[in-house]
Design a protein around this motif. Structure first.
Motif, PDB file in Angstrom:
ATOM      1  N   SER A 168       0.821  -1.216   0.000  1.00 49.13           N
ATOM      2  CA  SER A 168       0.000   0.000   0.000  1.00 49.13           C
ATOM      3  C   SER A 168       0.855   1.265   0.000  1.00 49.13           C
ATOM      4  O   SER A 168       1.960   1.298   0.548  1.00 49.13           O
ATOM      5  N   TYR A 169       0.274   2.299  -0.589  1.00 43.87           N
ATOM      6  CA  TYR A 169       0.891   3.619  -0.506  1.00 43.87           C
ATOM      7  C   TYR A 169       0.684   4.213   0.879  1.00 43.87           C
ATOM      8  O   TYR A 169       1.467   5.042   1.329  1.00 43.87           O
ATOM      9  N   TYR A 170      -0.392   3.818   1.538  1.00 46.82           N
ATOM     10  CA  TYR A 170      -0.622   4.249   2.917  1.00 46.82           C
ATOM     11  C   TYR A 170      -1.585   3.290   3.598  1.00 46.82           C
ATOM     12  O   TYR A 170      -2.511   2.775   2.977  1.00 46.82           O
ATOM     13  N   GLU A 171      -1.353   3.030   4.877  1.00 47.50           N
ATOM     14  CA  GLU A 171      -2.260   2.268   5.729  1.00 47.50           C
ATOM     15  C   GLU A 171      -2.242   2.927   7.108  1.00 47.50           C
ATOM     16  O   GLU A 171      -1.175   3.087   7.701  1.00 47.50           O
ATOM     17  N   SER A 172      -3.405   3.284   7.618  1.00 51.19           N
ATOM     18  CA  SER A 172      -3.439   3.882   8.954  1.00 51.19           C
ATOM     19  C   SER A 172      -3.080   2.850  10.020  1.00 51.19           C
ATOM     20  O   SER A 172      -2.525   3.196  11.062  1.00 51.19           O
ATOM     21  N   PHE A 173      -3.390   1.584   9.768  1.00 53.84           N
ATOM     22  CA  PHE A 173      -3.003   0.512  10.700  1.00 53.84           C
ATOM     23  C   PHE A 173      -2.458  -0.693   9.946  1.00 53.84           C
ATOM     24  O   PHE A 173      -1.328  -1.103  10.159  1.00 53.84           O
ATOM     25  N   GLY A 174      -3.242  -1.294   9.080  1.00 56.21           N
ATOM     26  CA  GLY A 174      -2.796  -2.466   8.336  1.00 56.21           C
ATOM     27  C   GLY A 174      -3.309  -3.753   8.937  1.00 56.21           C
ATOM     28  O   GLY A 174      -2.533  -4.634   9.341  1.00 56.21           O
ATOM     29  N   LEU A 175      -4.631  -3.893   9.003  1.00 57.27           N
ATOM     30  CA  LEU A 175      -5.239  -5.058   9.635  1.00 57.27           C
ATOM     31  C   LEU A 175      -4.894  -6.350   8.906  1.00 57.27           C
ATOM     32  O   LEU A 175      -4.728  -7.399   9.534  1.00 57.27           O
ATOM     33  N   VAL A 176      -4.763  -6.294   7.578  1.00 55.53           N
ATOM     34  CA  VAL A 176      -4.422  -7.491   6.808  1.00 55.53           C
ATOM     35  C   VAL A 176      -3.085  -8.068   7.278  1.00 55.53           C
ATOM     36  O   VAL A 176      -2.935  -9.286   7.442  1.00 55.53           O
ATOM     37  N   ALA A 177      -2.117  -7.210   7.504  1.00 53.01           N
ATOM     38  CA  ALA A 177      -0.804  -7.675   7.964  1.00 53.01           C
ATOM     39  C   ALA A 177      -0.917  -8.379   9.315  1.00 53.01           C
ATOM     40  O   ALA A 177      -0.281  -9.413   9.559  1.00 53.01           O
ATOM     41  N   VAL A 178      -1.738  -7.824  10.209  1.00 59.40           N
ATOM     42  CA  VAL A 178      -1.902  -8.418  11.533  1.00 59.40           C
ATOM     43  C   VAL A 178      -2.577  -9.787  11.424  1.00 59.40           C
ATOM     44  O   VAL A 178      -2.169 -10.760  12.073  1.00 59.40           O
ATOM     45  N   GLU A 179      -3.611  -9.878  10.587  1.00 58.04           N
ATOM     46  CA  GLU A 179      -4.302 -11.152  10.416  1.00 58.04           C
ATOM     47  C   GLU A 179      -3.368 -12.211   9.828  1.00 58.04           C
ATOM     48  O   GLU A 179      -3.389 -13.371  10.246  1.00 58.04           O
ATOM     49  N   ALA A 180      -2.553 -11.804   8.852  1.00 57.26           N
ATOM     50  CA  ALA A 180      -1.611 -12.744   8.245  1.00 57.26           C
ATOM     51  C   ALA A 180      -0.609 -13.258   9.275  1.00 57.26           C
ATOM     52  O   ALA A 180      -0.341 -14.464   9.369  1.00 57.26           O
ATOM     53  N   MET A 181      -0.045 -12.357  10.068  1.00 54.76           N
ATOM     54  CA  MET A 181       0.934 -12.754  11.072  1.00 54.76           C
ATOM     55  C   MET A 181       0.296 -13.644  12.135  1.00 54.76           C
ATOM     56  O   MET A 181       0.939 -14.565  12.654  1.00 54.76           O
ATOM     57  N   ALA A 182      -0.977 -13.383  12.468  1.00 57.31           N
ATOM     58  CA  ALA A 182      -1.665 -14.227  13.437  1.00 57.31           C
ATOM     59  C   ALA A 182      -1.808 -15.653  12.922  1.00 57.31           C
ATOM     60  O   ALA A 182      -1.871 -16.607  13.713  1.00 57.31           O
ATOM     61  N   CYS A 183      -1.841 -15.798  11.596  1.00 58.74           N
ATOM     62  CA  CYS A 183      -1.924 -17.128  10.980  1.00 58.74           C
ATOM     63  C   CYS A 183      -0.549 -17.705  10.691  1.00 58.74           C
ATOM     64  O   CYS A 183      -0.424 -18.755  10.045  1.00 58.74           O
ATOM     65  N   GLY A 184       0.506 -17.034  11.173  1.00 55.62           N
ATOM     66  CA  GLY A 184       1.860 -17.541  11.008  1.00 55.62           C
ATOM     67  C   GLY A 184       2.455 -17.317   9.641  1.00 55.62           C
ATOM     68  O   GLY A 184       3.419 -17.989   9.265  1.00 55.62           O
ATOM     69  N   THR A 185       1.909 -16.356   8.872  1.00 54.28           N
ATOM     70  CA  THR A 185       2.389 -16.102   7.506  1.00 54.28           C
ATOM     71  C   THR A 185       3.260 -14.846   7.476  1.00 54.28           C
ATOM     72  O   THR A 185       2.817 -13.778   7.934  1.00 54.28           O
ATOM     73  N   PRO A 186       4.498 -14.927   6.965  1.00 54.37           N
ATOM     74  CA  PRO A 186       5.353 -13.738   6.870  1.00 54.37           C
ATOM     75  C   PRO A 186       4.721 -12.667   5.987  1.00 54.37           C
ATOM     76  O   PRO A 186       3.966 -12.973   5.064  1.00 54.37           O
TER      77      PRO A 186
END
Length: 520
Positions: free
Chosen positions: A303-321
């Motif tokens: 992304s060009y900008y993310e205020s938080f980035g929920l997708v990244a958090v969900e991915a990491m919670a599933c053990g995905t880099p």
């Protein structure tokens, strides 16, 4: 306590991945569910956009209230602006009919904030607002973004009038203070949580079989709304640079209103020779997303900008880099070199480089997978829920404890603005009653340019943009906050204070990349 959540332009129950549905929908719904579980009575107000119940019981203590405003069909987010006065009137009518009324109003996004500001003043209630995205920041983040001045003007007014502002990251808090003149004492940073019961690692072989994916070949994943700001075109070009050609890129998200952008991406994939490697999955339900994260080797957030980035958090919670842009809230969400990589350049090459590294090193990917324990310590949903609850209760209690006519934040005396509100402008367009002005800016449906006013916060925001440009150096493009560089030229990426935002300690060759604005 009774809480009125306002999400005017999008329903929290709408299918995810559409043009106007994403992380904010998840956030509003899950926050409301958790508050309701604690015994609070929560009503979520949204615009009626179909043949749906006017009031729907979502869970015990939680209702979704659909408000008539404009045609009862899906319309573009920009068109909703003209129907906000009607939304506000009907929301007020519903609120006044409720026994006991509400104790606090919590608005999400600027359009909801406009209606929430008026309703809070008329009902003499505290107003908590969370912007989720900011127009000024979007315009600075990507050349070509055209968020209107009207939005930015109203965001400044809403920020000044709010009893409290919730931010998802310290970076968002800084931007609100710098470009919107928000009071630091009114801001509360509460990072978004993730449901660790839903988002957890699942068996990879089962996940791939379920999604009809090859058992061993690399799988890359992108999740979100199909819009330019998400940088999907960067990812398509990046995977086209990979040496191996046995990968699959899953693009999850996008509805029929994103058909034109999907066509652009399909043409881009064809032009780079990877059409056979790219699968467009469309919008998928939230409870299915963990299967996608678990099936993927890497999740990419360019992304060009993310205020938080929920997708990244969900991915990491599933053990995905995660390989993500070094922007906004992603800087505090992704731990560079621990749960993934942060890329400071908005161009394909650096993304392709890190993807090659991860795809070629299974051991490295395995080392990155302990992101879930990190999240368990840093972002448990219960802790974030409690922080948000404390913010609401503290502000609601303070607002009700003080005199109603003090002229302070969110409680302005009629005709008096005080030192923090330098000018007031009353404009009464058709369909809006007298006194529905927002200080320092015209009403939403007044013709743009018919009424102009400049406030101290406006000037401060503009001056901050100019100062950033002067101190960063470089050539200003048409939009403030963007620096251009000739391919191959050395350009340091530093903040207004001279800090190396790349964290590299030395200059990087631009190689035709776009240099991100320091304020994003």
């Amino acid at each position: 306590m009774r809480i009125a959540q306002v999400s005017a332009h999008t329903s929290p129950l709408a299918p995810l991945g559409g043009r106007e549905t994403g992380g904010m929908n998840v956030y509003v719904l899950e926050l409301s569910r958790e508050l309701a579980r604690l015994g609070y009575e929560v009503d979520i107000f949204t615009r009626l956009d179909g043949e749906l119940p006017r009031v729907e019981q979502v869970a015990p203590n939680l209702r979704l209230v659909r408000i008539e405003a404009g045609p009862p069909t899906p319309i573009e987010k920009e068109e909703i602006v003209g129907h906000l006065p009607e939304f506000h009137r009907n929301m007020k009518r519903f609120a006044e009919e409720q026994p006991g009324g509400y104790d606090v109003i919590h608005s999400h996004y600027w359009q909801s904030g406009w209606a929430g500001t008026l309703l809070a003043r008329e009902l003499d209630l505290p107003h908590v607002v969370m912007f989720h995205t900011l127009g000024e920041v979007k315009n600075r983040a990507r050349f070509g973004e055209q968020e209107p001045r009207l939005r930015i003007r109203h965001e400044r007014t809403i920020a000044r009038r709010a009893t409290a502002i919730v931010t998802a990251s310290s970076h968002e808090r800084l931007l609100l203070e710098r470009y919107y003149g928000a009071d630091p004492a009114a801001m509360h940073t509460v990072p978004c949580g993730v449901d660790l019961d839903l988002f957890q690692p699942r068996d990879r072989s089962i996940a791939r079989e379920r999604l009809d994916l090859p058992a061993e070949a690399p799988v890359l994943l992108w999740v979100g709304r199909l819009e330019k700001l998400k940088g999907v075109e960067i990812l398509v070009d990046a995977v086209a640079e990979l040496e191996r050609r046995d990968f699959t890129l899953l693009i999850v998200g996008g509805d029929e209103r994103a058909a034109s952008m999907r066509a652009e991406l399909e043409a881009q994939a064809a032009a780079t020779g990877i059409s056979a490697n790219v699968r467009f999955e469309g919008a998928v339900s939230h409870d299915v997303l963990p299967w996608y994260y678990s099936a993927a080797d890497v999740c990419v957030v360019p992304s060009y900008y993310e205020s938080f980035g929920l997708v990244a958090v969900e991915a990491m919670a599933c053990g995905t880099p995660v390989v993500a842009s070094r922007v906004g809230g992603l800087v505090s969400t992704v731990i560079d070199g621990v749960t993934g990589y942060l890329i400071p350049w908005r161009c394909p090459g650096p993304f392709a480089e890190k993807l090659e590294v991860l795809l070629g090193n299974p051991e490295l990917r395995a080392n990155f997978q302990p992101g879930r324990p990190t999240l368990s310590r840093a972002l448990p949903l219960e802790h974030r829920r409690a922080s948000h609850r404390r913010c609401i209760r503290r502000r609601a209690g303070a607002a009700h404890a003080r005199p109603r006519d003090t002229g302070r934040r969110g409680r302005l005396r009629e005709g008096s603005l005080g030192s923090r509100h330098p000018r007031a402008l009353t404009v009464t367009p058709p369909g809006v009653g007298a006194g529905h002005e927002l200080d320092g800016s015209p009403e939403l449906d007044a013709p743009p340019g018919e009424v102009e006013t400049t406030t101290a916060a406006d000037l401060a925001g503009l001056q901050a943009v100019r100062n950033d440009m002067k101190q960063r150096g470089g050539t200003a493009l048409r939009r403030p906050g963007t620096v251009s560089a000739a391919p191959g030229s050395a350009v340091p990426f530093r903040s207004a204070g001279g800090r190396d935002l790349n964290g590299l300690g030395h200059e990087r060759r631009s190689a035709g990349c776009r240099i991100p604005a320091a304020g994003t």
